[in-house]
Design a protein around this motif. Sequence first.
Motif, PDB file in Angstrom:
ATOM      1  N   LYS A 221      -4.214 -22.488  -9.063  1.00 31.20           N
ATOM      2  CA  LYS A 221      -5.633 -22.192  -8.871  1.00 31.20           C
ATOM      3  C   LYS A 221      -5.894 -21.439  -7.567  1.00 31.20           C
ATOM      4  N   LEU A 222      -4.961 -21.511  -6.615  1.00 31.53           N
ATOM      5  CA  LEU A 222      -5.090 -20.710  -5.398  1.00 31.53           C
ATOM      6  C   LEU A 222      -5.077 -19.221  -5.736  1.00 31.53           C
ATOM      7  N   VAL A 223      -4.289 -18.851  -6.730  1.00 31.62           N
ATOM      8  CA  VAL A 223      -4.254 -17.457  -7.189  1.00 31.62           C
ATOM      9  C   VAL A 223      -5.581 -17.092  -7.848  1.00 31.62           C
ATOM     10  N   ASP A 224      -6.098 -18.002  -8.685  1.00 35.52           N
ATOM     11  CA  ASP A 224      -7.403 -17.775  -9.313  1.00 35.52           C
ATOM     12  C   ASP A 224      -8.482 -17.561  -8.258  1.00 35.52           C
ATOM     13  N   LEU A 225      -8.438 -18.365  -7.200  1.00 32.33           N
ATOM     14  CA  LEU A 225      -9.484 -18.297  -6.180  1.00 32.33           C
ATOM     15  C   LEU A 225      -9.549 -16.929  -5.524  1.00 32.33           C
ATOM     16  N   VAL A 226      -8.396 -16.305  -5.316  1.00 34.02           N
ATOM     17  CA  VAL A 226      -8.409 -14.956  -4.749  1.00 34.02           C
ATOM     18  C   VAL A 226      -9.171 -14.012  -5.662  1.00 34.02           C
ATOM     19  N   ALA A 227      -8.850 -14.049  -6.954  1.00 31.77           N
ATOM     20  CA  ALA A 227      -9.537 -13.167  -7.910  1.00 31.77           C
ATOM     21  C   ALA A 227     -11.024 -13.494  -7.995  1.00 31.77           C
ATOM     22  N   MET A 228     -11.362 -14.762  -7.976  1.00 32.70           N
ATOM     23  CA  MET A 228     -12.762 -15.168  -8.099  1.00 32.70           C
ATOM     24  C   MET A 228     -13.580 -14.738  -6.888  1.00 32.70           C
ATOM     25  N   LEU A 229     -13.067 -15.014  -5.689  1.00 33.98           N
ATOM     26  CA  LEU A 229     -13.821 -14.676  -4.481  1.00 33.98           C
ATOM     27  C   LEU A 229     -13.891 -13.169  -4.277  1.00 33.98           C
ATOM     28  N   GLU A 230     -12.834 -12.450  -4.612  1.00 29.90           N
ATOM     29  CA  GLU A 230     -12.850 -10.992  -4.466  1.00 29.90           C
ATOM     30  C   GLU A 230     -13.824 -10.332  -5.435  1.00 29.90           C
TER      31      GLU A 230
END
Length: 480
Positions: A221-230
């Motif tokens: 989910k850390l990877v998801d968070l990058v995509a989500m916040l960007e």
Amino acid sequence: MNNAIRHTWVVSVGLFITLFAALSIIQVGVTDELNANPNNVRQLYEDRGAPRGAITVDGTAIAESVPSDNSSFDYQRVYNAPELYSGITGTYSIANATGLERTLNEYLSGQSDSQFFDRIASVFTGDTMDGGQVELTLDGDLQQLAYDQIPDGTRGSIIVSEIATGDIKAMASKPSYDNNLLAVQDSSELVRNQEQLEADEDLRYTSRAISTTIAPGSSFKLVDLVAMLESGDYEPDTVLENPNSITLPNTNTELPNFDRGICDQRPQAELSWIVAQSCNTPFAEAALELGEDPIRESAEAFGWNSEDLGIPLEVATSAFPEDLADAELARSAVGQESVTATPLQMNMVASAIANGGTLMQPTLVDAIRGSDLQLLSTTEPEVLSDVTSEDVADEITEMMVEVVETGTATRAQTGSFDVAAKTGTAEIGDTGEVNSWITGFAPADDPQYAVTVAYERIDYDTGSSLTAPGLLTMLEAAIE
């Protein structure tokens, strides 16, 4: 008389130049061809019995060549503390070379270009030439501690890396093995020892930390968070729907929230709370909203799907597949389906976030020295990629701190410094077993070290009791 002396001098110089050229051609141009000739049995015995350079940790040899009792070989390769390091050093045997013994063979055998003049000198002096010495980045005390943290009988890995440089300070895994059993100089004994070792189906000749790819669970989910916040559509305080389960698109399959936590207490919640409690459904729905490309691009920025990562050991490729159906994408977003990762890959994720979004090249090698200890090569810190912005990395760090303070990693709390971490639990079919993960770093406000702990095919309660305390133990030891 003068003409005779001059002619003699010219002929002598000419012969010297011819001899030097011939030696140069043999040493540089055709050495590999001659050594590879299957009829060159003498070369085989010389290579396998040569005094290779040492591989060292903290100045102490963990692999070295000592005089051999075998009349056919001059030297025997010996490995010290083999259970700690066998998955890293590999083995130099009469059959082949593995691990660092293979990837750094040119230096260890003295055959690298930078050791050319040493080889020439040994020809003229008749002295046996020692190979180059490889100095590792590992810290012996941390390596021992990491190894001791993994219970016997489990399939586990622990990695500690220095965030600013990418230097790997510990990389331990179990089950391990004694690579001295493979360094024997009798072929029949070698075969028997191989059969003995390979009777254990969990044996890996290379460290599980870089050779085993498994589902990362919610640590992804850390990877998801990058995509989500960007994307600009999400902030840490964005309130999201948090249903206890969702039906995956075009299926009758339910994707539930983490059933050992408190996700069911809030049908709507801020993203930071959802991260802390590791709720699945909001991440699955965010992935469906964003689409596959942003998440896969985020993963690839961290190193997924890269086939050329070397530390310099070859690292198995962590996979994020393409052309996913919506149901597959939703499960992939929570680290299931066909998404896989090595423990090193998840350590790289934590390191990049800790480093303000900049991913450093991980490495095991600090320096290489010649037989006279002159420096032949040194490893300088190298940026592997810019994964995300410093602002996004800082926001994720804050959410990872919340995971430790109030969420699924409270066992990693300490009064000495703030820890940032993310847990993960990946179910393995209907077996009742899971892959249990944690990856994180500390101090959260001035990151120095990243630690990743991973256990394969373990029951949930055992895994969760080992991961967060293991991470904290390694962080405390590394920092203090």
